[in-house]
Design a protein around this motif. Structure first.
Motif, PDB file in Angstrom:
ATOM      1  N   GLU A  14      -3.839   5.091  44.004  1.00  0.00           N
ATOM      2  CA  GLU A  14      -4.219   5.845  42.798  1.00  0.00           C
ATOM      3  C   GLU A  14      -3.070   5.908  41.807  1.00  0.00           C
ATOM      4  N   LEU A  15      -1.849   6.092  42.318  1.00  0.00           N
ATOM      5  CA  LEU A  15      -0.672   6.133  41.437  1.00  0.00           C
ATOM      6  C   LEU A  15      -0.438   4.783  40.773  1.00  0.00           C
ATOM      7  N   VAL A  16      -0.618   3.706  41.531  1.00  0.00           N
ATOM      8  CA  VAL A  16      -0.438   2.357  40.953  1.00  0.00           C
ATOM      9  C   VAL A  16      -1.513   2.092  39.909  1.00  0.00           C
ATOM     10  N   TRP A  17      -2.767   2.481  40.201  1.00  0.00           N
ATOM     11  CA  TRP A  17      -3.844   2.297  39.212  1.00  0.00           C
ATOM     12  C   TRP A  17      -3.521   3.063  37.928  1.00  0.00           C
ATOM     13  N   ALA A  18      -2.990   4.282  38.066  1.00  0.00           N
ATOM     14  CA  ALA A  18      -2.630   5.074  36.882  1.00  0.00           C
ATOM     15  C   ALA A  18      -1.530   4.368  36.090  1.00  0.00           C
ATOM     16  N   ASP A  19      -0.531   3.808  36.786  1.00  0.00           N
ATOM     17  CA  ASP A  19       0.539   3.073  36.110  1.00  0.00           C
ATOM     18  C   ASP A  19      -0.017   1.839  35.395  1.00  0.00           C
ATOM     19  N   LEU A  20      -0.937   1.138  36.048  1.00  0.00           N
ATOM     20  CA  LEU A  20      -1.529  -0.059  35.443  1.00  0.00           C
ATOM     21  C   LEU A  20      -2.349   0.304  34.209  1.00  0.00           C
ATOM     22  N   ALA A  21      -3.083   1.412  34.281  1.00  0.00           N
ATOM     23  CA  ALA A  21      -3.879   1.850  33.135  1.00  0.00           C
ATOM     24  C   ALA A  21      -2.981   2.198  31.958  1.00  0.00           C
ATOM     25  N   ASP A  22      -1.908   2.939  32.221  1.00  0.00           N
ATOM     26  CA  ASP A  22      -0.973   3.312  31.148  1.00  0.00           C
ATOM     27  C   ASP A  22      -0.308   2.078  30.548  1.00  0.00           C
ATOM     28  N   ALA A  23       0.109   1.155  31.412  1.00  0.00           N
ATOM     29  CA  ALA A  23       0.777  -0.058  30.939  1.00  0.00           C
ATOM     30  C   ALA A  23      -0.156  -0.901  30.077  1.00  0.00           C
ATOM     31  N   THR A  24      -1.385  -1.068  30.538  1.00  0.00           N
ATOM     32  CA  THR A  24      -2.348  -1.878  29.785  1.00  0.00           C
ATOM     33  C   THR A  24      -2.665  -1.235  28.448  1.00  0.00           C
ATOM     34  N   ARG A  25      -2.838   0.086  28.450  1.00  0.00           N
ATOM     35  CA  ARG A  25      -3.115   0.794  27.195  1.00  0.00           C
ATOM     36  C   ARG A  25      -1.965   0.606  26.201  1.00  0.00           C
ATOM     37  N   ARG A  26      -0.718   0.765  26.674  1.00  0.00           N
ATOM     38  CA  ARG A  26       0.444   0.610  25.783  1.00  0.00           C
ATOM     39  C   ARG A  26       0.499  -0.809  25.210  1.00  0.00           C
ATOM     40  N   LEU A  27       0.262  -1.792  26.069  1.00  0.00           N
ATOM     41  CA  LEU A  27       0.309  -3.185  25.599  1.00  0.00           C
ATOM     42  C   LEU A  27      -0.795  -3.479  24.589  1.00  0.00           C
ATOM     43  N   LEU A  28      -1.988  -2.951  24.834  1.00  0.00           N
ATOM     44  CA  LEU A  28      -3.105  -3.193  23.909  1.00  0.00           C
ATOM     45  C   LEU A  28      -2.882  -2.518  22.559  1.00  0.00           C
ATOM     46  N   ILE A  29      -2.114  -1.450  22.545  1.00  0.00           N
ATOM     47  CA  ILE A  29      -1.784  -0.801  21.276  1.00  0.00           C
ATOM     48  C   ILE A  29      -0.770  -1.643  20.503  1.00  0.00           C
ATOM     49  N   GLU A  30       0.141  -2.305  21.246  1.00  0.00           N
ATOM     50  CA  GLU A  30       1.215  -3.073  20.618  1.00  0.00           C
ATOM     51  C   GLU A  30       0.802  -4.477  20.196  1.00  0.00           C
ATOM     52  N   ARG A  31      -0.121  -5.086  20.919  1.00  0.00           N
ATOM     53  CA  ARG A  31      -0.427  -6.504  20.660  1.00  0.00           C
ATOM     54  C   ARG A  31      -1.894  -6.819  20.930  1.00  0.00           C
TER      55      ARG A  31
END
Length: 200
Positions: A14-31
């Protein structure tokens, strides 16, 4: 073997999924979606790329899984609204519009409603099942019920009608993304447009 975070393997995942969700969201905002690969997501999440393959075989599968996880509360709410058959179909449709637009303000789902998110939406649309398909199916059921009760006009093709209405919903979600202060006014306008399209 990687170190387990949390008190159990399930909590670690669950913690890894949360990290992946945050990372993907940040990347999609940037590029743009097309310029992101699994290596970018792994690096942004602070995990090894090989570890990422334990969660998804490719970017499309990862984004689909993240979207499904983030949209579960919205789907549960929409399903519950659609099941309130003692209420009019029009009232249920209004409530579904508000629930979906409220979900579009969730940071985990916002990238899907940003201008330029076409390739991302295309990937999600290719999936045989998913939260958006389930929401569309619930809306189709409400529209059919409204037609049967003679609340709504007869339409030749309910799936096509709902697909066209989903374009109005996407436009409303994009508007809210650009101007969060316009949420209430945008919800009212979306409700008016959608109800007007099926009204007798």
């Amino acid at each position: 073997m990687p170190r387990i975070r949390g008190g159990s393997l399930e909590e670690h995942h669950e913690l890894v999924w949360a990290d992946l969700a945050d990372a993907t969201r940040r990347l999609l905002i940037e590029r743009d979606y097309d310029s992101i690969n699994l290596g970018h997501i792994a690096a942004e999440a602070g995990i090894a790329r090989n570890t990422l393959y334990n969660y998804a075989p490719d970017k499309a599968a990862l984004v689909q899984a993240l979207t499904e996880r983030a949209s579960r509360p919205m789907l549960e709410q929409v399903t519950a609204i659609a099941a309130r058959t003692a209420e009019s179909a029009a009232d249920r449709l209004r409530a579904i519009v508000e629930a979906v637009l409220e979900a579009s303000t969730d940071q985990a789902l916002q990238p899907m409603f940003r201008p330029g998110a076409g390739p991302l939406i295309d990937e999600l649309a290719k999936a045989p099942v998913g939260p958006f398909h389930a929401v569309v199916a619930e809306v189709e059921n409400v529209v059919r019920d409204g037609i049967a009760r003679e609340e709504f006009r007869q339409v030749d093709d309910v799936p096509l009608t709902v697909e066209l209405l989903s374009g109005a919903m996407r436009a409303a979600a994009e508007r809210i993304g650009r101007d969060p202060a316009a949420f209430a006014a945008t919800v009212r306008s979306a409700q008016e447009v959608i109800l007007a399209s099926v009204a007798r």
